[in-house]
Each structure stands twice: as C-alpha cells, then as structure tokens.
Design a protein around this motif. Sequence first.
Motif, PDB file in Angstrom:
ATOM      1  N   ILE A  56      -3.270  -3.243  -8.048  1.00 37.77           N
ATOM      2  CA  ILE A  56      -2.141  -2.590  -7.694  1.00 37.77           C
ATOM      3  C   ILE A  56      -1.443  -1.909  -8.975  1.00 37.77           C
ATOM      4  CG2 ILE A  56      -0.123  -2.349  -6.337  1.00 37.77           C
ATOM      5  CD1 ILE A  56      -1.039  -4.917  -4.799  1.00 37.77           C
ATOM      6  N   PRO A  57      -1.383  -0.661  -9.322  1.00 37.48           N
ATOM      7  CA  PRO A  57      -0.904  -0.147 -10.695  1.00 37.48           C
ATOM      8  C   PRO A  57       0.457  -0.136 -10.905  1.00 37.48           C
ATOM      9  CG  PRO A  57      -1.476   1.630  -9.119  1.00 37.48           C
ATOM     10  CD  PRO A  57      -2.123   0.573  -8.447  1.00 37.48           C
ATOM     11  N   HIS A  58       1.363  -0.581  -9.966  1.00 36.15           N
ATOM     12  CA  HIS A  58       2.824  -0.736 -10.489  1.00 36.15           C
ATOM     13  C   HIS A  58       3.554  -1.249  -9.170  1.00 36.15           C
ATOM     14  CE1 HIS A  58       3.025   3.299  -8.430  1.00 36.15           C
ATOM     15  NE2 HIS A  58       2.294   3.774  -9.228  1.00 36.15           N
ATOM     16  N   SER A  59       4.669  -1.631  -9.285  1.00 36.33           N
ATOM     17  CA  SER A  59       5.396  -2.421  -8.154  1.00 36.33           C
ATOM     18  C   SER A  59       6.305  -1.204  -7.317  1.00 36.33           C
ATOM     19  CB  SER A  59       6.337  -3.454  -8.569  1.00 36.33           C
ATOM     20  OG  SER A  59       7.097  -2.969  -9.494  1.00 36.33           O
ATOM     21  N   GLU A  86       3.466  -5.117  -5.247  1.00 38.49           N
ATOM     22  CA  GLU A  86       3.619  -6.012  -6.395  1.00 38.49           C
ATOM     23  C   GLU A  86       2.607  -5.484  -7.495  1.00 38.49           C
ATOM     24  OE1 GLU A  86       3.240  -9.966  -5.353  1.00 38.49           O
ATOM     25  OE2 GLU A  86       4.766  -9.744  -3.474  1.00 38.49           O
ATOM     26  N   LYS A  87       2.922  -5.101  -8.604  1.00 39.20           N
ATOM     27  CA  LYS A  87       2.019  -4.724  -9.575  1.00 39.20           C
ATOM     28  C   LYS A  87       0.906  -6.022  -9.940  1.00 39.20           C
ATOM     29  CE  LYS A  87       1.170  -3.345 -14.363  1.00 39.20           C
ATOM     30  NZ  LYS A  87       2.123  -2.714 -15.698  1.00 39.20           N
ATOM     31  N   GLY A  88      -0.309  -5.571 -10.004  1.00 42.01           N
ATOM     32  CA  GLY A  88      -1.309  -6.517 -10.190  1.00 42.01           C
ATOM     33  C   GLY A  88      -2.054  -6.791  -8.885  1.00 42.01           C
ATOM     34  N   ASN A  89      -1.686  -8.005  -8.536  1.00 45.33           N
ATOM     35  CA  ASN A  89      -2.513  -8.773  -7.324  1.00 45.33           C
ATOM     36  C   ASN A  89      -1.428  -8.969  -6.382  1.00 45.33           C
ATOM     37  OD1 ASN A  89      -5.030  -8.451  -8.768  1.00 45.33           O
ATOM     38  ND2 ASN A  89      -4.604 -10.468  -9.696  1.00 45.33           N
ATOM     39  N   MET A  90      -1.546  -9.009  -5.101  1.00 52.95           N
ATOM     40  CA  MET A  90      -0.773  -9.581  -4.027  1.00 52.95           C
ATOM     41  C   MET A  90      -1.595 -10.018  -3.005  1.00 52.95           C
ATOM     42  SD  MET A  90       1.237  -5.990  -2.925  1.00 52.95           S
ATOM     43  CE  MET A  90       2.072  -7.013  -1.364  1.00 52.95           C
ATOM     44  N   THR A  91      -0.787 -10.810  -2.092  1.00 53.61           N
ATOM     45  CA  THR A  91      -1.578 -11.666  -0.764  1.00 53.61           C
ATOM     46  C   THR A  91      -0.741 -10.977   0.280  1.00 53.61           C
ATOM     47  OG1 THR A  91      -2.245 -13.484  -2.165  1.00 53.61           O
ATOM     48  CG2 THR A  91      -1.942 -13.740   0.326  1.00 53.61           C
ATOM     49  N   ILE A  92      -1.566 -10.657   1.353  1.00 59.49           N
ATOM     50  CA  ILE A  92      -1.019 -10.036   2.694  1.00 59.49           C
ATOM     51  C   ILE A  92      -1.705 -10.827   3.782  1.00 59.49           C
ATOM     52  CG2 ILE A  92      -0.858  -8.277   3.953  1.00 59.49           C
ATOM     53  CD1 ILE A  92      -0.917  -6.108   1.609  1.00 59.49           C
ATOM     54  N   ARG A  93      -0.877 -11.458   4.530  1.00 61.39           N
ATOM     55  CA  ARG A  93      -1.549 -12.064   5.848  1.00 61.39           C
ATOM     56  C   ARG A  93      -1.114 -11.328   7.033  1.00 61.39           C
ATOM     57  NH1 ARG A  93       0.292 -15.818   2.046  1.00 61.39           N
ATOM     58  NH2 ARG A  93      -1.303 -17.114   1.228  1.00 61.39           N
ATOM     59  N   LEU A  94      -2.087 -11.559   8.029  1.00 60.59           N
ATOM     60  CA  LEU A  94      -1.896 -10.818   9.257  1.00 60.59           C
ATOM     61  C   LEU A  94      -2.476 -12.002  10.407  1.00 60.59           C
ATOM     62  CD1 LEU A  94      -3.429  -7.971   7.672  1.00 60.59           C
ATOM     63  CD2 LEU A  94      -2.315  -7.318   9.521  1.00 60.59           C
ATOM     64  N   SER A  95      -1.815 -11.713  11.419  1.00 63.78           N
ATOM     65  CA  SER A  95      -2.248 -12.791  12.613  1.00 63.78           C
ATOM     66  C   SER A  95      -3.011 -11.941  13.655  1.00 63.78           C
ATOM     67  CB  SER A  95      -1.053 -13.244  13.303  1.00 63.78           C
ATOM     68  OG  SER A  95      -1.588 -14.141  14.257  1.00 63.78           O
ATOM     69  N   HIS A 126      -2.442   1.792  -1.538  1.00 64.08           N
ATOM     70  CA  HIS A 126      -0.836   1.677  -2.319  1.00 64.08           C
ATOM     71  C   HIS A 126      -0.428   3.018  -2.016  1.00 64.08           C
ATOM     72  CE1 HIS A 126       1.423   1.448  -6.045  1.00 64.08           C
ATOM     73  NE2 HIS A 126       2.224   0.976  -5.169  1.00 64.08           N
ATOM     74  N   ASP A 127       0.598   2.885  -1.194  1.00 67.19           N
ATOM     75  CA  ASP A 127       1.507   4.121  -0.867  1.00 67.19           C
ATOM     76  C   ASP A 127       2.628   4.072  -1.956  1.00 67.19           C
ATOM     77  OD1 ASP A 127       2.711   6.324   0.200  1.00 67.19           O
ATOM     78  OD2 ASP A 127       3.156   5.121   2.055  1.00 67.19           O
ATOM     79  N   ALA A 128       2.246   4.546  -3.039  1.00 69.47           N
ATOM     80  CA  ALA A 128       3.258   4.731  -4.085  1.00 69.47           C
ATOM     81  C   ALA A 128       4.606   5.362  -3.965  1.00 69.47           C
ATOM     82  CB  ALA A 128       2.704   5.428  -5.404  1.00 69.47           C
ATOM     83  N   ASN A 129       4.426   6.381  -3.065  1.00 71.58           N
ATOM     84  CA  ASN A 129       5.854   7.249  -2.818  1.00 71.58           C
ATOM     85  C   ASN A 129       6.191   6.847  -1.519  1.00 71.58           C
ATOM     86  OD1 ASN A 129       3.922   8.246  -1.159  1.00 71.58           O
ATOM     87  ND2 ASN A 129       4.157  10.637  -2.131  1.00 71.58           N
ATOM     88  N   ALA A 130       5.753   5.692  -0.828  1.00 73.35           N
ATOM     89  CA  ALA A 130       6.341   5.177   0.378  1.00 73.35           C
ATOM     90  C   ALA A 130       6.392   6.503   1.456  1.00 73.35           C
ATOM     91  CB  ALA A 130       7.729   4.383   0.258  1.00 73.35           C
ATOM     92  N   ASN A 131       5.589   7.162   1.642  1.00 72.65           N
ATOM     93  CA  ASN A 131       5.701   8.555   2.361  1.00 72.65           C
ATOM     94  C   ASN A 131       4.851   8.090   3.690  1.00 72.65           C
ATOM     95  OD1 ASN A 131       3.111   8.906   1.640  1.00 72.65           O
ATOM     96  ND2 ASN A 131       3.312  11.184   1.396  1.00 72.65           N
ATOM     97  N   GLY A 132       4.272   6.901   3.927  1.00 69.27           N
ATOM     98  CA  GLY A 132       3.507   6.695   5.216  1.00 69.27           C
ATOM     99  C   GLY A 132       2.169   7.112   5.335  1.00 69.27           C
ATOM    100  N   LYS A 133       1.507   7.798   4.033  1.00 68.33           N
ATOM    101  CA  LYS A 133       0.140   8.237   4.205  1.00 68.33           C
ATOM    102  C   LYS A 133      -0.503   8.382   2.895  1.00 68.33           C
ATOM    103  CE  LYS A 133       1.423  12.958   3.424  1.00 68.33           C
ATOM    104  NZ  LYS A 133       1.386  14.405   3.892  1.00 68.33           N
ATOM    105  N   LEU A 134      -1.982   8.260   2.871  1.00 69.53           N
ATOM    106  CA  LEU A 134      -2.597   8.251   1.585  1.00 69.53           C
ATOM    107  C   LEU A 134      -2.594   9.837   1.220  1.00 69.53           C
ATOM    108  CD1 LEU A 134      -4.610   6.927  -0.318  1.00 69.53           C
ATOM    109  CD2 LEU A 134      -6.320   7.593   1.244  1.00 69.53           C
ATOM    110  N   ASP A 135      -2.003   9.999  -0.179  1.00 73.68           N
ATOM    111  CA  ASP A 135      -1.856  11.268  -0.551  1.00 73.68           C
ATOM    112  C   ASP A 135      -2.975  11.643  -1.180  1.00 73.68           C
ATOM    113  OD1 ASP A 135       0.931  11.674   0.368  1.00 73.68           O
ATOM    114  OD2 ASP A 135       1.574  10.685  -1.560  1.00 73.68           O
TER     115      ASP A 135
END
Length: 142
Positions: free
Chosen positions: A35-38, A68-77, A89-98
């Motif tokens: 992940i390039p940046h937070s 989170e920059k670098g590595n992160m953990t995500i859990r799903l049930s 990584h949705d850098a601009n938080a617009n909900g889509k892959l630009d």
Amino acid sequence: MRLLSLILATCWIHMSFSAVPSEEPVTLTIRVQGIPHSIGDVRVGVYDSPAKFRSSTGVAYQKVQAAEKGNMTIRLSLQPGSYAVAVFHDANANGKLDTNFLGIPTEVYGFSNNARGTFGPPDFNDCLITITGPTTISIRLD
C-alpha cells in the motif's frame, strides 16, 4: 395399515422439523502488501462466480477499511466455499478503481493467488481459493 401410516407420518414430521445443519461462517484473513500511502481506503471484493467476478455489482462479500501505508490485515466473515478475491487501494476514496484514458488502472490493485491478467483482470479460476475453515492469504498490490 393404520400403524404404518402413523409411523410414516411421525417420521415425516420429525424430518420436517429437524434442523438442517448449516455451515458456520469462517474467517478469511487477507494480508495486503504494497500500500503506497495511508490516504484513502483499501477495498476488498469477494466473488463467488465467474459471471459476477467481471461485474462491479456482483460482489458476494465486501469490506472497506482505512488505508495503512505498507502492509495491513483485513478480516472478513464468510461461508465456506470457493471464491476469488480482488483488492485495490482507493487512494481518493471515490469508491471505484480509477483508470487513465486508455482504461489502465491508476490505483494499485491485486487478486487472490497474486494472479495477473494480460489485458484486463485475470480469469476467475486463476484467482480461485477454497475456504473450508479459517484461512489466511496474502495479496500484493501493484
């Protein structure tokens, strides 16, 4: 004959009201790397069929988590089964892959099995993972 009918009716009633065992949800842990940046969000989509995999609305499970920059953990049930996982990584938080004007993604993304497509996303079967219990996978974003 009446006794046989009574026995059959009792068996039918018992079978009708017996609880059908359902599978308990299990945890899928996704270790996201690169992940390039937070800034923005990391978005996860879990797909259960090839037809839905190519669709933006066909997600079976999804999760959005602050980046989170670098590595992160995500859990799903989720229910045990076979799935393909897509992360970006949705850098601009617009909900889509630009993408740029050629349709090439401008945000980093990755798939389960670290599968890569040639011109577009990889095939569903290349990303397929089978989950029967708690499972951990790693996905590298590029």
